[in-house]
Design a protein around this motif. Sequence first.
Motif, PDB file in Angstrom:
ATOM      1  N   PHE A 475       0.834  -1.205   0.000  1.00 32.13           N
ATOM      2  CA  PHE A 475       0.000   0.000   0.000  1.00 32.13           C
ATOM      3  C   PHE A 475       0.872   1.259   0.000  1.00 32.13           C
ATOM      4  CE2 PHE A 475      -3.893  -2.270   1.814  1.00 32.13           C
ATOM      5  CZ  PHE A 475      -4.604  -2.146   0.626  1.00 32.13           C
ATOM      6  N   VAL A 488      -6.077   8.317   5.993  1.00 27.09           N
ATOM      7  CA  VAL A 488      -6.450   7.299   5.012  1.00 27.09           C
ATOM      8  C   VAL A 488      -5.292   6.325   4.799  1.00 27.09           C
ATOM      9  CG1 VAL A 488      -7.115   6.896   2.611  1.00 27.09           C
ATOM     10  CG2 VAL A 488      -8.093   8.828   3.875  1.00 27.09           C
ATOM     11  N   LEU A 492      -5.411   2.206   5.581  1.00 29.99           N
ATOM     12  CA  LEU A 492      -5.101   1.165   4.603  1.00 29.99           C
ATOM     13  C   LEU A 492      -3.928   0.298   5.052  1.00 29.99           C
ATOM     14  CD1 LEU A 492      -5.515   3.118   1.239  1.00 29.99           C
ATOM     15  CD2 LEU A 492      -7.061   1.392   2.206  1.00 29.99           C
ATOM     16  N   CYS A 493      -2.885   0.947   5.600  1.00 24.93           N
ATOM     17  CA  CYS A 493      -1.682   0.209   5.997  1.00 24.93           C
ATOM     18  C   CYS A 493      -1.845  -0.501   7.335  1.00 24.93           C
ATOM     19  CB  CYS A 493      -0.481   1.157   6.065  1.00 24.93           C
ATOM     20  SG  CYS A 493      -0.065   1.912   4.482  1.00 24.93           S
ATOM     21  N   TRP A 496      -7.009  -2.036   7.472  1.00 24.32           N
ATOM     22  CA  TRP A 496      -7.440  -2.743   6.269  1.00 24.32           C
ATOM     23  C   TRP A 496      -6.438  -3.810   5.844  1.00 24.32           C
ATOM     24  CZ3 TRP A 496     -12.089  -3.263   5.123  1.00 24.32           C
ATOM     25  CH2 TRP A 496     -12.493  -3.781   3.891  1.00 24.32           C
ATOM     26  N   ALA A 497      -5.165  -3.589   6.093  1.00 20.18           N
ATOM     27  CA  ALA A 497      -4.161  -4.627   5.824  1.00 20.18           C
ATOM     28  C   ALA A 497      -4.425  -5.854   6.693  1.00 20.18           C
ATOM     29  CB  ALA A 497      -2.755  -4.083   6.082  1.00 20.18           C
ATOM     30  N   ALA A 518      -9.689  -0.215  -1.740  1.00 18.89           N
ATOM     31  CA  ALA A 518      -8.570   0.717  -1.590  1.00 18.89           C
ATOM     32  C   ALA A 518      -8.573   1.749  -2.709  1.00 18.89           C
ATOM     33  CB  ALA A 518      -7.245  -0.047  -1.563  1.00 18.89           C
ATOM     34  N   ASP A 519      -8.765   1.274  -3.947  1.00 22.16           N
ATOM     35  CA  ASP A 519      -8.789   2.212  -5.075  1.00 22.16           C
ATOM     36  C   ASP A 519      -9.959   3.184  -4.956  1.00 22.16           C
ATOM     37  OD1 ASP A 519      -6.533   1.085  -6.197  1.00 22.16           O
ATOM     38  OD2 ASP A 519      -7.695  -0.355  -7.389  1.00 22.16           O
ATOM     39  N   LEU A 521     -11.569   4.070  -2.242  1.00 20.97           N
ATOM     40  CA  LEU A 521     -11.376   4.958  -1.095  1.00 20.97           C
ATOM     41  C   LEU A 521     -10.398   6.077  -1.442  1.00 20.97           C
ATOM     42  CD1 LEU A 521     -11.826   5.663   1.883  1.00 20.97           C
ATOM     43  CD2 LEU A 521      -9.992   4.048   2.458  1.00 20.97           C
ATOM     44  N   LEU A 522      -9.295   5.727  -2.112  1.00 21.27           N
ATOM     45  CA  LEU A 522      -8.312   6.742  -2.483  1.00 21.27           C
ATOM     46  C   LEU A 522      -8.911   7.770  -3.445  1.00 21.27           C
ATOM     47  CD1 LEU A 522      -5.095   4.550  -2.931  1.00 21.27           C
ATOM     48  CD2 LEU A 522      -5.630   6.118  -1.070  1.00 21.27           C
ATOM     49  N   MET A 548     -16.214  -1.805   4.468  1.00 22.77           N
ATOM     50  CA  MET A 548     -15.283  -1.581   5.568  1.00 22.77           C
ATOM     51  C   MET A 548     -15.848  -2.135   6.868  1.00 22.77           C
ATOM     52  SD  MET A 548     -13.570   2.172   4.869  1.00 22.77           S
ATOM     53  CE  MET A 548     -15.096   3.030   4.530  1.00 22.77           C
TER      54      MET A 548
END
Length: 743
Positions: A475, A488, A492-493, A496-497, A518-519, A521-522, A548
Amino acid sequence: MSRDAGHARPSLLECLNTVMAQADTLIDGVVEGLALSARGAVGLGGVGIDAKALRPLVDNVVRGRVLVKERFKATLHKGMFEGPGMDPTQQTAVKFDELKFFEEDQLDASIELARLCEDIERCVVDVLPATHALMSAMLGWVSVQPHLNPVRPDVFARALRDALAEPLGPAGPMAGTSGREQVMTAAAGYLGSALAKLYKQNMDWLKSVGVEPAGINLTETPAQASRSPGQPESSLAKTLLTLDRLRKLLMGQVDGDAPHVSSLVGSVGGRDFLHTVPASMIALEDMKQVDTLLVKLANKAKTGPASPEEAARQKALSVELRLGKQLGKHLGTEVIRLMVENLTQDERLLPPVRQLLQLLEPQLIALGNRDQRFFAERDHPARRLIDRIANRSLGFASISDFGFGDFYQSIKLVLGSLSQPTDDVIGAFYTAQQLLEANWQKQDEVDRRRQDETAKSLMHIEQRNLLAQHIGTEFRSKLAGVEVPASVASFLCGPWAQVLSERQIQGRESLLRFDELADNLLWSVQTRRARKNPARLVQLVPEMVRTMREGLISVDYPSEMVAEFFNELIALHEAALDGVNRVSAGVAASAVDAGSVDLAVGDGPRVAADAPNPDPQDEAFWLAQREGIESGFLDPNDPALLKPDDGAESGPVLEVLPLGTWVDMKLDGKIVRANLRWMSPYKNLFMFVARDGQAHSMTRRSLDRLRSKGSVRVVAQGGVVDAALDKVADLALKNSLKHPGAG
């Protein structure tokens, strides 16, 4: 080292760092002193050295000053922070069971280290007791524990030996032993003199900040109290055991005629020891090489001519040996008495246990007279019996501990059976050992099943965290050059990881919405891009929140750990929709808020989520509330685990403890004795088990931190009986220095 009297009481770590800060001064003084001696001056304490002959060796030391200093500091640091510490089995120069395998250089090194320790201790003898008392207090002991002192003289002796090893060359006759010895002796004198001053300064500092020395125990030990009036005050003071005699005892050669192999073969309780004899006899044959080393030991002695009394004593012993007058029997009895004395003086064992072991001495002596395998084989039934009792008893710090009553009654019953007269002493010990194991087997099996379940859970935790670390790294690569809020990136790191790694471990099908989250959300938090397509944002938000929510619930991730993230996410989405569609913005915000509310799973032991862009090696382990409860996970930030003045600083990275290590843990103001039963393959997670079966697990970083703070203290590593016999071998080594010709 002077300090203001009003200064707060220092921690143990601060005290050790203060001593380490003087390492440069100590070794510089040694090198400068040697340089002066080599120019014709007299060595410290009146020990003269041949300046002309030794000048090349001293020049080597001076030229290699930088390397000498580096090695001295490295070895000293290791000895103070990572060395034997509270484990007496690591504090002897010679191992009883390894003596038969010694090479020349190993015996030379042991003899040299023993001499260095004696030379240094001679210089600090006046200040050493007070230093032991103060350092014992710093370690949290109420009585003096000299062998636990991390700044003991032998720690400095080892550092000096390692520092001078290369410039002086290896010990041994082919390397100029005499010259090396003279330089080492002078160096020990210079170091000992400086160390005495350092100890004095350290004592003054600790006293000035209110450290009270631990009380000196003037009461009799169980061994002393149980002696009859006709016995000497201490067998340790009177023993004539040397390395040579100990070697011959192990080889069965002290009585003139070595026993034939067939005489060592017997059967015990229907089980013979024939399979152990060949390997044992080969090992004993290897010991014959020590003969030449003992000749060298005599040649290397620094003592003057023996007194008439000493010469007469040695002659009498030699005559007795030649005539085969039961010298082996006397030495075997001496070794057993020394071993039992060491056991009964080992304060790690509770007094009732020590008293039972003391009562076992006559049976052990009778066994030793009949079967010399007791000394040569660690797996001998009698040694195994005593070792199992002693090591199991380490699980109890007090007679009031859970299970001690049952344990004591079990060993009292078994050891009592050994007091009955019998012609089969060996068989009696074997039967006792089997009976004791049978008594413990049922409880051990229950504990083992519980521990296996906990270990399985911890393995899962480590696997998920390592995989999450890898996913987090991916990520971060994906986020490189992308302007996104730190919250954010952290989500993710971190959380969510963990979700993605759990799904991979469980073997679940990777749903497209999890992969695409992830895509999406970004994209949604890049305001400029999202404003160009508000319809897509309104459509994405509810589904993202549900995804999520589902993922975080699957790993029991607490809502409070991501609440701030969800709040910021609402603000980012509202900003993107500002002025575009107020109704849609409100719908999106409500969806996010609803998703965060349903995430609550309660409180539990855990480590905080990752920082936005931490070093991958510094990532914290995370585990769910349920996992933390099942594994007894200890949070190092829990105030109950720390002393009031500890703060939050990190301690040094310590050497990994071996399995089987006993420790004392400070939990909720109480001391809990626990055993290290399991560690993960990557040594990231550790599980300690208390005598009541309760597991206490932690990460490597937590363990190091708690050890450096004194909240986890090592009690014992390795076998208690091994430690007692190693002390016997160590005493034999010291006696060899005093009486090099004896044997």
